[in-house]
Design an enzyme around this catalytic site. Structure first.
Site, short mmCIF file in Angstrom:
data_model
loop_
_atom_site.label_atom_id
_atom_site.label_comp_id
_atom_site.label_asym_id
_atom_site.label_seq_id
_atom_site.Cartn_x
_atom_site.Cartn_y
_atom_site.Cartn_z
N ASP A 33 0.84 -1.18 0.09
CA ASP A 33 0.04 0.08 0.13
C ASP A 33 0.96 1.04 -0.18
O ASP A 33 2.07 1.10 -0.04
CB ASP A 33 -0.86 0.03 1.28
N ASP A 49 3.44 2.40 -4.74
CA ASP A 49 2.27 3.43 -5.69
C ASP A 49 1.97 2.54 -6.86
O ASP A 49 2.77 2.43 -7.66
CB ASP A 49 3.16 4.67 -5.88
N TYR A 139 -15.71 7.12 -10.60
CA TYR A 139 -15.18 5.80 -9.97
C TYR A 139 -16.04 4.73 -10.61
O TYR A 139 -15.48 3.66 -10.78
CB TYR A 139 -15.93 5.92 -8.51
N LYS A 143 -14.71 1.52 -12.84
CA LYS A 143 -15.34 0.11 -12.72
C LYS A 143 -15.82 -0.65 -13.71
O LYS A 143 -15.35 -1.74 -14.08
CB LYS A 143 -16.31 0.11 -11.46
N ILE A 169 -20.03 -2.03 1.51
CA ILE A 169 -19.48 -2.90 2.52
C ILE A 169 -19.41 -2.23 3.73
O ILE A 169 -18.97 -1.24 4.08
CB ILE A 169 -17.90 -3.33 1.97
N1 SER Z 1 -18.98 1.49 -1.25
C1 SER Z 1 -18.68 2.05 -2.67
C2 SER Z 1 -18.84 3.57 -2.75
O1 SER Z 1 -19.83 4.09 -2.00
C3 SER Z 1 -19.20 1.54 -3.91
O2 SER Z 1 -18.56 0.53 -4.24
O3 SER Z 1 -18.04 4.31 -3.39
#
Ligand code: SER
Length: 313
Positions: A33, A49, A139, A143, A169
Site C-alpha cells: 500500500d 504506488d 469511480y 469500474k 461494504i
Molecule cells: N462503497 C462504494 C462507494 O460508496 C461503492 O462501491 O463508493
C-alpha cells in the site's frame, strides 16, 4: 502459496489479509500500500504506488506470486472531488498490475468492481447481471471500464482474473473511506462518540449492502471456484441485504437505544440515486454457490459490538 495483496491498508485489504492467513496455513503473504498503517514485525509489507509502473512490474517479477489481489482504488464520493486522480489510480493502476501479472505468469488475479458500475438507466430493483449500464461517477466509469479490461485480458492473454461487483461494504476495523454507502459505517463511528448522527443520504435511499465477512467469504469462494464453473469474466453481481437509512437507524435504535438521527442529504444523494436498490445475484449462486450469512439484525449487532471495542469516545 505466494500471494500479493495490493491495497492492504484499506477497508477490504485489512480484513482480507487476516482472512488469507487464517484460510491458508502456508501462505507467504506480501502486503502493499502507499504506507503501512498497521506496523507489525510479522507482516511482510512493501510501500507501493500503483501508478509507479516500474515498481509494480519489478515487485511482481521478483515475488513470483501465485495470486495477486489488487484492491487499491479511490471510491465514489472522493473520486468526484478528484476525478482525474481517481481515473488514474483506478485505471492506470489496474493496467500496471494486469500487465505485470501477464508478463510474470501470475496464476490468478482478483480485482473488485462495484454497484457503482450501474447507472440511472439500469433497472433499479433486482438489477440483473447483464443490463444497460451508464455509471455517472468517475469511480463507476472506471469500474465498468475495468470490468471490460478484465474480460479483455482473460480473452486475449488467458489471464485468470476474477471479480465481484460489491455492494456497500459495512465494517468497523477501518474508518469510512470516501464512499457513498459509507453513511452506514459512519453512523456507528459517530454514535460511539456522541450518540447522534446526521445522515448525508435521505431516509428512503435504498442501497444494496453487505457485512465485510460476507464480502471476504465471497471473494475467497470465488477465487477457489474451479475455472470451468465461471461463466462471467467481467464481474459477478453480488447481493446480501438492501436497506434504507431509516431502516438501518430503526434497527440500531432497537439494539442501542438513546441515539438521535437526522438527515441532511448532500451531493452524495445524487450518486446513491443512480445506483441499484437491490441486486440479482443468481449467476453467482449458480456458478460458485454464493449465499450470504448476515441479515440486518446480525450486521447491526456485530457493528455495535465492534465500534464499542474501538473505544472511540
Ligand atoms: N462503497 C462504494 C462507494 O460508496 C461503492 O462501491 O463508493
Amino acid at each position: 502459496m505466494k500471494i500479493l495483496l495490493i491495497g492492504s491498508e484499506g477497508q477490504l485489504g485489512s480484513e482480507l489479509s487476516r482472512a488469507l492467513r487464517n484460510r491458508y496455513q502456508h501462505v507467504e503473504l506480501t502486503e502493499a500500500d502507499l504506507s503501512n498503517k498497521q506496523p507489525n514485525k510479522d507482516r511482510h509489507f512493501v510501500a507501493l504506488d500503483v501508478l509507479d509502473r516500474k515498481s509494480v512490474l519489478s515487485l511482481i517479477e521478483e515475488g513470483q506470486y501465485d495470486q495477486v489481489y489488487h484492491l487499491a482504488a479511490i471510491l465514489s464520493a472522493r473520486g468526484e472531488a478528484h476525478p482525474r486522480q481517481a481515473w488514474d489510480i483506478n485505471m492506470n493502476g489496474l493496467f500496471n498490475v494486469l500487465d505485470a501479472c501477464v508478463a510474470h505468469g501470475v496464476k490468478q488475479v482478483y480485482w473488485p468492481s462495484s454497484i457503482a458500475a450501474f447507472g440511472p438507466g439500469t433497472p433499479r430493483i433486482d438489477t440483473p447481471q447483464s443490463c444497460f449500464m451508464d455509471p455517472v461517477t468517475v469511480y463507476g466509469i472506471s469500474k465498468l471500464s475495468g470490468e471490460l479490461c478484465c474480460q479483455y485480458y482473460h480473452q486475449r492473454f488467458g489471464l485468470d482474473i476474477r471479480s465481484l461487483r460489491y455492494p456497500g461494504i459495512i465494517s468497523y476495523a477501518t474508518p469510512p473511506g470516501g464512499g457513498t454507502t459509507d453513511y452506514a459505517v459512519e453512523v456507528f463511528y459517530e454514535l460511539a462518540k456522541s450518540r447522534q448522527y446526521t445522515s448525508f443520504l435521505g431516509p428512503e435511499s435504498r442501497l444494496p449492502m453487505m457485512y465485510i465477512d460476507d464480502a471476504i467469504k465471497a471473494t475467497l469462494d470465488l477465487m477457489e471456484a474451479p475455472a470451468e464453473k465461471l461463466s462471467i469474466h467481467t464481474s459477478y453481481n453480488l447481493g446480501a441485504i438492501s436497506f434504507t437509512p431509516a431502516e438501518l437507524f430503526e434497527e440500531i435504535g432497537q439494539q442501542w437505544p438513546g441515539a438521535r438521527f437526522d438527515y441532511a442529504p448532500d451531493h452524495r444523494q445524487a450518486i446513491a440515486d443512480s445506483w441499484p436498490a437491490s441486486i440479482n445475484d443468481e449467476q453467482a449462486r449458480k456458478d460458485w454457490g454464493w449465499s450470504p450469512d448476515y441479515d440486518l439484525k446480525k450486521l447491526v449487532s456485530t457493528m455495535i459490538e465492534g465500534v464499542k471495542s474501538l473505544q472511540l469516545s
